[in-house]
Motif scaffolding. Structure first.
Motif, PDB file in Angstrom:
ATOM      1  N   ASP A  59      -2.642   6.500  77.863  1.00  0.00           N
ATOM      2  CA  ASP A  59      -1.892   5.300  78.203  1.00  0.00           C
ATOM      3  C   ASP A  59      -2.317   4.171  77.272  1.00  0.00           C
ATOM      4  O   ASP A  59      -3.414   4.201  76.701  1.00  0.00           O
ATOM      5  N   ASP A  60      -1.430   3.193  77.130  1.00  0.00           N
ATOM      6  CA  ASP A  60      -1.754   2.005  76.351  1.00  0.00           C
ATOM      7  C   ASP A  60      -2.398   0.980  77.268  1.00  0.00           C
ATOM      8  O   ASP A  60      -2.025   0.841  78.434  1.00  0.00           O
ATOM      9  N   ALA A  61      -3.377   0.250  76.763  1.00  0.00           N
ATOM     10  CA  ALA A  61      -4.089  -0.738  77.572  1.00  0.00           C
ATOM     11  C   ALA A  61      -4.561  -1.875  76.671  1.00  0.00           C
ATOM     12  O   ALA A  61      -4.535  -1.764  75.434  1.00  0.00           O
ATOM     13  N   TYR A  62      -4.992  -2.972  77.317  1.00  0.00           N
ATOM     14  CA  TYR A  62      -5.412  -4.155  76.569  1.00  0.00           C
ATOM     15  C   TYR A  62      -6.642  -4.774  77.212  1.00  0.00           C
ATOM     16  O   TYR A  62      -6.804  -4.743  78.432  1.00  0.00           O
ATOM     17  N   LEU A  63      -7.485  -5.351  76.363  1.00  0.00           N
ATOM     18  CA  LEU A  63      -8.583  -6.202  76.807  1.00  0.00           C
ATOM     19  C   LEU A  63      -8.198  -7.646  76.540  1.00  0.00           C
ATOM     20  O   LEU A  63      -7.595  -7.954  75.509  1.00  0.00           O
ATOM     21  N   GLY A  64      -8.577  -8.533  77.450  1.00  0.00           N
ATOM     22  CA  GLY A  64      -8.309  -9.946  77.235  1.00  0.00           C
ATOM     23  C   GLY A  64      -7.042 -10.418  77.918  1.00  0.00           C
ATOM     24  O   GLY A  64      -6.174  -9.622  78.285  1.00  0.00           O
ATOM     25  N   GLY A  65      -6.954 -11.733  78.087  1.00  0.00           N
ATOM     26  CA  GLY A  65      -5.786 -12.339  78.704  1.00  0.00           C
ATOM     27  C   GLY A  65      -5.049 -13.221  77.725  1.00  0.00           C
ATOM     28  O   GLY A  65      -5.243 -13.132  76.508  1.00  0.00           O
ATOM     29  N   GLU A  66      -4.221 -14.082  78.248  1.00  0.00           N
ATOM     30  CA  GLU A  66      -3.409 -14.955  77.403  1.00  0.00           C
ATOM     31  C   GLU A  66      -4.074 -16.319  77.246  1.00  0.00           C
ATOM     32  O   GLU A  66      -4.640 -16.858  78.185  1.00  0.00           O
ATOM     33  N   TYR A  67      -3.998 -16.874  76.023  1.00  0.00           N
ATOM     34  CA  TYR A  67      -4.474 -18.235  75.806  1.00  0.00           C
ATOM     35  C   TYR A  67      -3.478 -19.231  76.408  1.00  0.00           C
ATOM     36  O   TYR A  67      -2.264 -19.006  76.331  1.00  0.00           O
ATOM     37  N   PHE A  82      -6.043  -0.993  73.079  1.00  0.00           N
ATOM     38  CA  PHE A  82      -6.827   0.225  72.994  1.00  0.00           C
ATOM     39  C   PHE A  82      -6.101   1.354  73.714  1.00  0.00           C
ATOM     40  O   PHE A  82      -5.280   1.123  74.605  1.00  0.00           O
ATOM     41  N   VAL A  83      -6.387   2.582  73.289  1.00  0.00           N
ATOM     42  CA  VAL A  83      -5.829   3.763  73.935  1.00  0.00           C
ATOM     43  C   VAL A  83      -6.840   4.263  74.959  1.00  0.00           C
ATOM     44  O   VAL A  83      -8.015   4.464  74.637  1.00  0.00           O
ATOM     45  N   ALA A  84      -6.380   4.445  76.175  1.00  0.00           N
ATOM     46  CA  ALA A  84      -7.205   5.049  77.225  1.00  0.00           C
ATOM     47  C   ALA A  84      -6.747   6.489  77.394  1.00  0.00           C
ATOM     48  O   ALA A  84      -5.553   6.747  77.574  1.00  0.00           O
ATOM     49  N   ALA A  85      -7.669   7.424  77.298  1.00  0.00           N
ATOM     50  CA  ALA A  85      -7.332   8.843  77.415  1.00  0.00           C
ATOM     51  C   ALA A  85      -8.363   9.539  78.281  1.00  0.00           C
ATOM     52  O   ALA A  85      -9.562   9.261  78.165  1.00  0.00           O
ATOM     53  N   VAL A  86      -7.892  10.421  79.150  1.00  0.00           N
ATOM     54  CA  VAL A  86      -8.805  11.163  80.016  1.00  0.00           C
ATOM     55  C   VAL A  86      -8.511  12.653  79.899  1.00  0.00           C
ATOM     56  O   VAL A  86      -7.357  13.077  79.902  1.00  0.00           O
ATOM     57  N   GLU A  87      -9.551  13.426  79.766  1.00  0.00           N
ATOM     58  CA  GLU A  87      -9.478  14.891  79.734  1.00  0.00           C
ATOM     59  C   GLU A  87      -9.668  15.394  81.153  1.00  0.00           C
ATOM     60  O   GLU A  87     -10.707  15.162  81.766  1.00  0.00           O
ATOM     61  N   MET A  88      -8.641  16.047  81.703  1.00  0.00           N
ATOM     62  CA  MET A  88      -8.677  16.524  83.081  1.00  0.00           C
ATOM     63  C   MET A  88      -9.150  17.970  83.140  1.00  0.00           C
ATOM     64  O   MET A  88      -8.816  18.775  82.265  1.00  0.00           O
ATOM     65  N   ARG A  89      -9.917  18.268  84.182  1.00  0.00           N
ATOM     66  CA  ARG A  89     -10.376  19.636  84.410  1.00  0.00           C
ATOM     67  C   ARG A  89     -10.432  19.890  85.916  1.00  0.00           C
ATOM     68  O   ARG A  89     -11.120  19.187  86.639  1.00  0.00           O
ATOM     69  N   ASN A  90      -9.664  20.869  86.372  1.00  0.00           N
ATOM     70  CA  ASN A  90      -9.587  21.204  87.804  1.00  0.00           C
ATOM     71  C   ASN A  90      -9.195  19.999  88.649  1.00  0.00           C
ATOM     72  O   ASN A  90      -9.729  19.766  89.741  1.00  0.00           O
ATOM     73  N   GLY A  91      -8.271  19.191  88.119  1.00  0.00           N
ATOM     74  CA  GLY A  91      -7.763  18.046  88.858  1.00  0.00           C
ATOM     75  C   GLY A  91      -8.664  16.832  88.873  1.00  0.00           C
ATOM     76  O   GLY A  91      -8.372  15.848  89.542  1.00  0.00           O
ATOM     77  N   GLN A  92      -9.794  16.892  88.147  1.00  0.00           N
ATOM     78  CA  GLN A  92     -10.756  15.795  88.110  1.00  0.00           C
ATOM     79  C   GLN A  92     -10.981  15.339  86.663  1.00  0.00           C
ATOM     80  O   GLN A  92     -10.857  16.126  85.731  1.00  0.00           O
TER      81      GLN A  92
END
Length: 232
Positions: A59-67, A82-92
């Motif tokens: 998923d796409d994600a961001y750090l920080g807010g608006e000035y 930043f790109v957030a990515a998770v490797e799933m194994r057995n549903g976890q």
């Protein structure tokens, strides 16, 4: 001092700020800041060579807010993508990656996908056009369109990923309140990633980080000193 710092950084339930390190170690804030960033950079170097594999949700994600008075939404000058990515194994969730990128275009995501994903993996995204770059690289790509609002964060495909992104942002904002995202995002994200990927054995984190520090490329004091002076 270094051994105690490594213990505090690895065993804290949440991230530990340089100010807290200063108090624990009895050293100056500048020395604590320098030490903390050297440790985080060793984590970053270590994690950069660890691609995810198998069933991967992104998923796409961001750090920080608006000035105030600045651009809104994704165009804000204070937001770091930043790109957030998770490797799933057995549903976890098994392992994660949080990688800063220049944006979510094909050109920006091509180098990320080439280094962060192992060949043969199945990538699930929410349909953001930039993530279709994985198809060009030969990955199997599954698109799941999430409904808008809170319901979109709770669908099975992205439930754990959204939990991890939420925990990440809570950890960073609760510990550091704010930092210069464009300069330091890679290190702060890598610290959270490094600790999560080794969460099953906290005792082993200490010798493993010692090894990572010894194998890391040098971080010259002059470079960090210039950054510290900019901070102060």
């Amino acid at each position: 001092k270094w051994f105690l710092a490594i213990y505090l950084v690895t065993q804290s339930k949440t991230n530990i700020a340089a100010l807290a390190l200063r108090r624990q170690l009895g050293i100056s804030w500048k020395a604590a800041w320098l030490l903390k960033h050297k440790l985080m950079d060793a984590m970053r170097q270590r994690e950069s060579s660890q691609p995810l594999s198998g069933d991967i949700r992104v998923d796409d994600a961001y750090l920080g807010g608006e000035y105030p008075g600045g651009k809104s939404g994704r165009g804000s000058e204070n937001k770091t993508a930043f790109v957030a990515a998770v490797e799933m194994r057995n549903g976890q969730p098994n392992r994660v990656r949080f990688d800063p990128v220049d944006g979510f275009s094909f050109a920006a995501l091509m180098p990320w996908a080439s280094s962060a994903l192992r060949a043969g993996s199945v990538i699930t995204s929410d349909g953001l056009s930039g993530f279709r770059v994985v198809q060009q690289l030969g990955f199997q790509h599954r698109v799941v369109i999430a409904p808008k609002g809170k319901a979109g964060t709770e669908i099975d495909a992205f439930k754990w990923l959204n939990v991890l992104i939420g925990n990440l942002k809570t950890t960073l904002s609760g510990t550091h309140h704010a930092f210069k995202f464009s300069k330091y995002a890679a290190r702060y994200l890598a610290e959270v990633q490094y600790r999560f990927n080794r969460r099953a054995d906290l005792c082993a984190l200490i010798p493993r980080l010692l090894k990572a520090v010894m194998q890391a490329k040098p971080c010259p004091r002059g470079v960090f000193q210039a950054l510290i002076e900019q901070e102060t």
